[in-house]
Write a protein that holds these residues in place. Structure first.
Motif, short mmCIF file in Angstrom:
data_model
loop_
_atom_site.label_atom_id
_atom_site.label_comp_id
_atom_site.label_asym_id
_atom_site.label_seq_id
_atom_site.Cartn_x
_atom_site.Cartn_y
_atom_site.Cartn_z
N MET A 1 0.81 -1.20 0.00
CA MET A 1 0.00 0.00 0.00
C MET A 1 0.85 1.26 0.00
N ASN A 2 1.83 1.32 0.89
CA ASN A 2 2.66 2.51 1.00
C ASN A 2 3.83 2.42 0.04
N GLU A 3 3.57 2.66 -1.23
CA GLU A 3 4.60 2.59 -2.25
C GLU A 3 4.97 4.00 -2.66
N THR A 4 6.21 4.15 -3.14
CA THR A 4 6.67 5.43 -3.65
C THR A 4 6.47 5.43 -5.15
N VAL A 5 5.48 6.17 -5.63
CA VAL A 5 5.20 6.26 -7.05
C VAL A 5 5.89 7.50 -7.60
N VAL A 6 6.66 7.32 -8.68
CA VAL A 6 7.40 8.43 -9.27
C VAL A 6 7.04 8.57 -10.74
N CYS A 7 7.29 9.74 -11.25
CA CYS A 7 7.17 10.02 -12.68
C CYS A 7 8.47 10.71 -13.08
N VAL A 8 9.24 10.07 -13.95
CA VAL A 8 10.53 10.63 -14.35
C VAL A 8 10.55 10.83 -15.86
N VAL A 9 11.30 11.85 -16.28
CA VAL A 9 11.47 12.17 -17.69
C VAL A 9 12.96 12.08 -17.98
N GLY A 10 13.33 11.28 -18.95
CA GLY A 10 14.75 11.13 -19.27
C GLY A 10 14.96 10.50 -20.62
N ASN A 11 16.20 10.08 -20.87
CA ASN A 11 16.57 9.47 -22.15
C ASN A 11 16.98 8.01 -21.93
N VAL A 12 16.63 7.16 -22.89
CA VAL A 12 16.98 5.76 -22.83
C VAL A 12 18.50 5.63 -22.98
N ALA A 13 19.14 5.00 -21.99
CA ALA A 13 20.60 4.89 -21.99
C ALA A 13 21.10 3.54 -22.50
N THR A 14 20.29 2.49 -22.39
CA THR A 14 20.70 1.17 -22.87
C THR A 14 19.58 0.54 -23.68
N ARG A 15 19.96 -0.36 -24.56
CA ARG A 15 18.99 -1.09 -25.38
C ARG A 15 18.11 -1.95 -24.48
N PRO A 16 16.79 -1.93 -24.67
CA PRO A 16 15.93 -2.78 -23.86
C PRO A 16 16.28 -4.27 -24.03
N VAL A 17 16.31 -4.98 -22.90
CA VAL A 17 16.56 -6.42 -22.90
C VAL A 17 15.22 -7.09 -22.63
N TYR A 18 14.78 -7.92 -23.58
CA TYR A 18 13.48 -8.58 -23.51
C TYR A 18 13.67 -10.05 -23.19
N ARG A 19 12.87 -10.58 -22.27
CA ARG A 19 12.94 -11.99 -21.89
C ARG A 19 11.53 -12.57 -21.77
N GLU A 20 11.38 -13.80 -22.25
CA GLU A 20 10.15 -14.56 -22.04
C GLU A 20 10.37 -15.42 -20.79
N LEU A 21 9.67 -15.14 -19.72
CA LEU A 21 9.82 -15.85 -18.46
C LEU A 21 8.59 -16.72 -18.22
N PRO A 22 8.68 -17.68 -17.30
CA PRO A 22 7.51 -18.54 -17.01
C PRO A 22 6.27 -17.77 -16.57
N ASN A 23 6.46 -16.64 -15.89
CA ASN A 23 5.29 -15.86 -15.44
C ASN A 23 4.94 -14.72 -16.39
N GLY A 24 5.51 -14.72 -17.61
CA GLY A 24 5.16 -13.72 -18.61
C GLY A 24 6.38 -12.94 -19.07
N PRO A 25 6.20 -12.13 -20.13
CA PRO A 25 7.31 -11.36 -20.68
C PRO A 25 7.81 -10.30 -19.70
N SER A 26 9.11 -9.97 -19.82
CA SER A 26 9.72 -8.94 -19.00
C SER A 26 10.75 -8.20 -19.85
N ALA A 27 10.88 -6.89 -19.63
CA ALA A 27 11.88 -6.08 -20.33
C ALA A 27 12.48 -5.11 -19.33
N ARG A 28 13.75 -4.78 -19.55
CA ARG A 28 14.40 -3.78 -18.70
C ARG A 28 15.34 -2.94 -19.54
N PHE A 29 15.54 -1.70 -19.11
CA PHE A 29 16.50 -0.80 -19.74
C PHE A 29 16.90 0.25 -18.73
#
Length: 156
Positions: A1-29
């Motif tokens: 419940m007590n989560e820190t929600v943020v909104c940030v504006v910036g530039n993509v620094a690394t290529r997104p890495v996409y993975r198909e995992l057992p609990n669904g797709p995931s991507a990070r950058f």
């Protein structure tokens, strides 16, 4: 419940890495967020400190990130901030990293344009469509010999 929600504006620094995992797709950058301020002495805008965030996207958002996001693009990211502290191997110092579990990601339209395309909804297994397929074919044209005599026009 007590989560820190943020909104940030910036530039993509690394290529997104996409993975198909057992609990669904995931991507990070990595997202670089640089503060800018007005330097009154020099009368110019100046870059301040740059913060780097690892942005995590899951499920359909991950699929859309993999298809839409490239290095250098300006983004707006909203999500839950998670700061982790780890001890580095062989060192006495702790290292902090900031991750954002993204809820929504979009291109920053103050710095460019984008062409939006709605993603196709994934089909859920077991829910077959029960409606009949519509007839989309165009009927063949009627040949002049097949037309009744009253419809023909004689040109002289």
């Amino acid at each position: 419940m007590n989560e820190t929600v943020v909104c940030v504006v910036g530039n993509v620094a690394t290529r997104p890495v996409y993975r198909e995992l057992p609990n669904g797709p995931s991507a990070r950058f990595r997202l670089a967020v640089t503060a800018r301020y007005w330097d009154r002495d020099k009368n110019v805008w100046t870059d301040g400190h740059t913060n780097f965030f690892t942005v995590w996207a899951n499920r359909q958002l991950a699929v859309n990130v993999a298809a839409s996001v490239e290095v250098g693009q300006p983004l707006v990211v909203q999500g839950r901030l998670k700061v982790r502290t780890e001890m580095c191997e062989g060192q006495q110092q702790a290292r902090a990293s900031a991750d954002i579990d993204a809820v929504t990601i979009g291109h920053d339209l103050t710095r460019g344009t984008a062409a939006f395309r709605r993603a196709a909804k994934p089909e859920t297994p077991g829910r077959a469509e029960t409606r009949p397929e519509p007839q989309w074919e165009t009927p063949p044209p009627v040949e002049p010999e097949a037309q009744p005599q009253a419809d023909r026009v004689l040109v002289t």
